[in-house]
Design an enzyme around this catalytic site. Structure first.
Site, PDB file in Angstrom:
ATOM      1  N   GLU A  83       3.747  10.599  11.258  1.00  0.00           N
ATOM      2  CA  GLU A  83       4.468  10.405  12.219  1.00  0.00           C
ATOM      3  C   GLU A  83       4.620   8.744  12.291  1.00  0.00           C
ATOM      4  O   GLU A  83       6.085   8.548  12.678  1.00  0.00           O
ATOM      5  CB  GLU A  83       3.649  10.676  13.606  1.00  0.00           C
ATOM      6  CG  GLU A  83       3.611  11.996  13.720  1.00  0.00           C
ATOM      7  CD  GLU A  83       2.447  12.733  12.877  1.00  0.00           C
ATOM      8  OE1 GLU A  83       1.448  12.034  12.440  1.00  0.00           O
ATOM      9  OE2 GLU A  83       2.481  13.851  12.738  1.00  0.00           O
ATOM     10  N   GLU A 125       0.819  -1.298   0.136  1.00  0.00           N
ATOM     11  CA  GLU A 125       0.004   0.138   0.114  1.00  0.00           C
ATOM     12  C   GLU A 125       1.015   1.205  -0.012  1.00  0.00           C
ATOM     13  O   GLU A 125       0.588   2.284  -0.498  1.00  0.00           O
ATOM     14  CB  GLU A 125      -0.854   0.226   1.248  1.00  0.00           C
ATOM     15  CG  GLU A 125      -1.987   0.984   1.180  1.00  0.00           C
ATOM     16  CD  GLU A 125      -3.034   0.896   2.427  1.00  0.00           C
ATOM     17  OE1 GLU A 125      -3.047  -0.091   3.290  1.00  0.00           O
ATOM     18  OE2 GLU A 125      -3.964   1.761   2.542  1.00  0.00           O
TER      19      GLU A 125
END
Ligand SMILES: Cc1cc2nc3c(=O)[nH]c(=O)nc-3n(C[C@H](O)[C@H](O)[C@H](O)COP(=O)(O)OP(=O)(O)OC[C@H]3O[C@@H](n4cnc5c(N)ncnc54)[C@H](O)[C@@H]3O)c2cc1C
Length: 391
Positions: A375, A242
């Site tokens: 993050e 992905e």
């Protein structure tokens, strides 16, 4: 690293280009979600029938068996021709590649050709209300009962679940094992009794993702992918694809996004002068041009590594972090150029350009969240690419 393509690959490019020129739909994609879905599904079917869906997948499963380089060229040409996206994005991007690595022969033959033809649309049931970044803490349970698993729980942000026929589902099958060890990976029929799908509306106005509730849903045991309780390892394959896949196509999309912003700078005037003449805006656009081209060169580096037989690894996080943050920054330049016009409805006759830059601006936020937030990508890069100690 070699940034040129050989003659055979360039000949393939001409073949793809000619087909796309003759076949990319002339009528625009409908703006409503349902219309857009039918349009993209018909387009995928057309591509499949002509042998252009999943071109680097094995012929045995309905693919074309093309080389990695041909696949890269193909993505470039799709973007160049402004071809519509295909409907079964998740099936093509993550489910097919995962099944090819971890599925049984029966699962591959049963599911992969139908992914390519868009006969069965797939969704990804990973995230839960309290398990997004910390995915391994997921609570949806699957309990063995005879020949079936019985699934109970809730997923959220499940893209395309409202139209999906099948779902790759992460469930907890051993609640006593350490959290990464007690998870299994199931293929679930979305038409099974006990599944309820509730669409969620996004700030862009679209409603492509959903809450999905599972209440005593029976899933036959042959729908397990890999071994029981080994689902985390399989999910990592899925997420690597992905994050890392479609990078040449994504680079072309970024180039097109930048072209739209440059076009806006030429059309929007400030004190009678187009903003493309403003030195500060020109600097920003030049910087954006450089960043989009760095992305292209990084793609060549990745494909060179893959051609040398190195599998995609955590470096996919570098690509994902780079392009998603770059696009967010680029779309802010677009809003800066629009200035007060950015407050107008893009349908308004006073809106100065023909492209809806508000939508691209709002959507670019999503890109830094899905398939792992920025993050989380930074944590992966720090720990698994740079070898830094865990924070
Ligand atoms: C457009 C879109 C489509 C999506 N489609 C799907 C789908 O089809 N299937 C699916 O399963 N999911 C899907 N998702 C969900 C997506 O994977 C999650 O939103 C994502 O993983 C973040 O989880 P969360 O929303 O629970 O945020 P949280 O995990 O609650 O994070 C909140 C904030 O805390 C930060 N944070 C969390 N943990 C850490 C840490 N350890 N270190 C530093 N910062 C941290 C995050 O970066 C974020 O800023 C989609 C999301 C979007 C936006």
């Amino acid at each position: 690293m070699d940034v040129r393509f050989d003659d055979a690959t360039e000949a393939f490019r001409q073949e793809v280009r000619a087909w796309l020129e003759a076949n990319v739909p002339k009528e625009p994609m409908p703006s409503d979600s349902e219309g857009a879905f039918h349009y993209t599904r018909a387009w995928q079917k057309k591509m499949f029938d002509a042998g252009w869906a999943g071109i680097h997948w094995p012929e045995l499963y309905g693919g074309r068996g093309a080389t990695l380089l041909e696949q890269a060229v193909f993505q470039q040409e799709l973007a160049r021709a402004q071809a519509p996206p295909m409907a079964n994005t998740l099936g093509l991007m993550i489910v097919g590649p995962t099944l090819m690595i971890h599925g049984t022969e029966e699962q591959k033959k049963r599911y992969i050709p139908r992914i390519l033809s868009a006969e069965e649309i797939w969704c990804q049931g990973f995230s839960e209300p309290n398990s997004g970044s910390d995915l391994a803490s997921l609570q949806t349970r699957a309990v063995e009962d005879g020949d079936d698993f019985v699934v109970n729980g809730q997923k959220i942000w499940t893209s395309m679940a409202h139209v999906a026929d099948m779902c790759i589902l992460l469930t907890r099958t051993d609640p006593h094992a350490p959290k990464h060890k007690g998870i299994s990976f199931l293929l679930v029929d979305m038409h099974s009794p006990g599944i309820t799908v509730k669409p969620l509306r996004q700030m862009t106005g679209g409603a492509e993702f959903n809450e999905v509730f599972f209440e005593n849903v029976r899933v036959p045991k042959q729908q397990l992918v890999g071994q029981l309780n080994d689902g985390w390892r399989i999910a990592m394959t899925t997420l690597t694809h992905e994050r890392g896949s479609a990078s040449f196509g994504t680079q072309m999309q970024m180039k097109r996004a930048l072209d739209n912003i440059i076009d806006a700078a030429r059309k929007v005037k400030h004190h009678g002068q187009p903003l493309s003449a403003d030195p500060v805006i020109r600097q920003k656009l030049a910087q954006a041009y450089i960043r989009v081209n760095i992305m292209r060169l990084n793609n060549y580096r990745s494909i060179t590594n893959q051609l040398r037989g190195q599998p995609p690894g955590p470096e996919a996080s570098l690509d994902k972090l780079y392009w998603s943050e770059m696009n967010k920054w680029m779309q802010e330049i677009g809003q800066e150029i629009l200035g007060p016009f950015s407050q107008l409805d893009p349908e308004s006759r006073h809106y100065p350009i023909s492209i809806n830059l508000q939508y691209s601006f709002l959507w670019s936020r999503a890109e830094t969240i899905y398939s792992g937030t920025s993050e989380i990508q930074r944590n992966i890069i720090g720990e698994r690419v740079l070898g830094l100690p865990r924070g």
